[in-house]
Write a protein that holds these residues in place. Structure first.
Motif, mmCIF file in Angstrom:
data_model
loop_
_atom_site.group_PDB
_atom_site.id
_atom_site.type_symbol
_atom_site.label_atom_id
_atom_site.label_comp_id
_atom_site.label_asym_id
_atom_site.label_seq_id
_atom_site.Cartn_x
_atom_site.Cartn_y
_atom_site.Cartn_z
ATOM 1 N N GLY A 15 5.370 8.157 -4.005
ATOM 2 C CA GLY A 15 4.921 6.919 -3.391
ATOM 3 C C GLY A 15 3.470 6.954 -2.959
ATOM 4 N N ALA A 16 2.986 8.109 -2.541
ATOM 5 C CA ALA A 16 1.599 8.234 -2.058
ATOM 6 C C ALA A 16 0.599 8.515 -3.171
ATOM 7 N N TRP A 17 1.072 8.975 -4.327
ATOM 8 C CA TRP A 17 0.190 9.342 -5.443
ATOM 9 C C TRP A 17 -0.541 8.115 -5.970
ATOM 10 N N GLN A 18 -1.843 8.261 -6.180
ATOM 11 C CA GLN A 18 -2.651 7.196 -6.764
ATOM 12 C C GLN A 18 -3.294 7.725 -8.047
ATOM 13 N N THR A 66 17.052 3.618 -0.600
ATOM 14 C CA THR A 66 16.847 2.768 0.573
ATOM 15 C C THR A 66 15.517 2.018 0.533
ATOM 16 N N GLY A 67 14.770 2.143 -0.560
ATOM 17 C CA GLY A 67 13.591 1.316 -0.763
ATOM 18 C C GLY A 67 12.259 1.937 -0.432
ATOM 19 N N VAL A 68 12.204 3.253 -0.225
ATOM 20 C CA VAL A 68 10.967 3.857 0.266
ATOM 21 C C VAL A 68 9.803 3.684 -0.707
ATOM 22 N N LEU A 69 10.027 3.903 -2.017
ATOM 23 C CA LEU A 69 8.922 3.767 -2.966
ATOM 24 C C LEU A 69 8.423 2.337 -3.037
ATOM 25 N N ALA A 70 9.337 1.385 -3.068
ATOM 26 C CA ALA A 70 8.928 -0.020 -3.102
ATOM 27 C C ALA A 70 8.107 -0.384 -1.876
#
Length: 247
Positions: free
Chosen positions: A32-35, A52-56
């Motif tokens: 999720g934090a990778w750019q 539970t939706g963390v990446l979204a």
């Protein structure tokens, strides 16, 4: 009332995860934090197996103009993801769908996305987790979501110029590269993730359609070490996650 262990507190949102089989872990935080350096800000994003939706939620925070769709099969995870989306600052840009990946892909005209990302199941041990839902979330079973399945169908869902981002065990990378070539994809970016230097445990990967290449493009490679010698979080890890994690 939820206990503190059932709520993961981020800087800009909270993640309720008391009922879902799979909790938020380091892999999801890294993806999720990778750019990726070669990724332009996407307008339409798909999170496959959102849990539970963390990446979204992390992507909604990073890309304020993006519309984000999240697919999840497990009912308890869907219920918690819906709560988490509604409670976040970005509820109007988040859409949740309870669906099997293959069922969704095989619709007559599947939607197209600029970025697809997933923290897919990859455990293949013969001894499965005792709860059926946890086994579904963590193991690569016949017919269930897997890195190979995502690579196999990504081109059906990607807009021109789009990409697929995954996090998988480091030892699976060569097999996934072979699968990707068969599916018409190439490895554009790769981050070798290590707990200690020179000991990769995970791979952050960005895949793109081969058909869109106009000239040879070598894979952009880098390394991320998660811990200092004393076991504390590394400076690189803190920089990567500082926009999301509380200090």
């Amino acid at each position: 009332m939820s206990s503190s262990t059932e709520i993961f507190h981020f800087r800009q949102f909270e993640l309720r995860q008391g009922r879902a089989a799979q909790k938020c872990g380091t892999d999801a935080l890294l993806l999720g934090a990778w750019q990726p350096a070669r990724l332009t800000p996407p307008r339409r994003i798909l999170d496959v197996g959102t849990g539970t939706g963390v990446l979204a939620l992390m992507l909604a925070q990073r890309y304020p103009k993006a519309e984000i769709e999240a697919w999840e099969l497990e009912a308890e995870a869907v219920a918690e993801a819906a709560e988490n989306f509604a409670a976040s600052p970005w509820g109007t840009r988040l859409r949740l769908r309870q669906t099997d990946f293959l069922d969704a892909v095989r619709t007559a005209e599947p939607a197209r996305y600029d970025l697809i990302l997933s923290n897919p199941p990859y455990y293949t041990e013969t001894t499965l987790a005792p709860e059926a839902s946890r086994a579904l979330a963590r193991h690569t079973l016949g017919g269930s979501l897997s890195p190979a399945l995502l690579l196999g169908y990504a081109t059906h869902l990607l807009e021109r110029g789009g990409a697929l981002a995954l996090i998988t065990p480091a030892e699976q990378l060569e097999a996934l590269r072979q699968q990707a070539v068969r599916s018409g994809l190439y490895l554009s970016e790769w981050v070798a993730v290590s707990s200690r230097p020179a000991r990769p445990v995970r791979s952050l990967t960005l895949w793109r359609p081969i058909a869109e290449l106009t000239s040879y493009q070598p894979c952009l490679r880098s390394e991320l070490v998660l811990q200092e010698p004393d076991g504390s979080p590394s400076a690189d890890y803190r920089r990567l996650t500082e926009a999301y994690l509380l200090g």
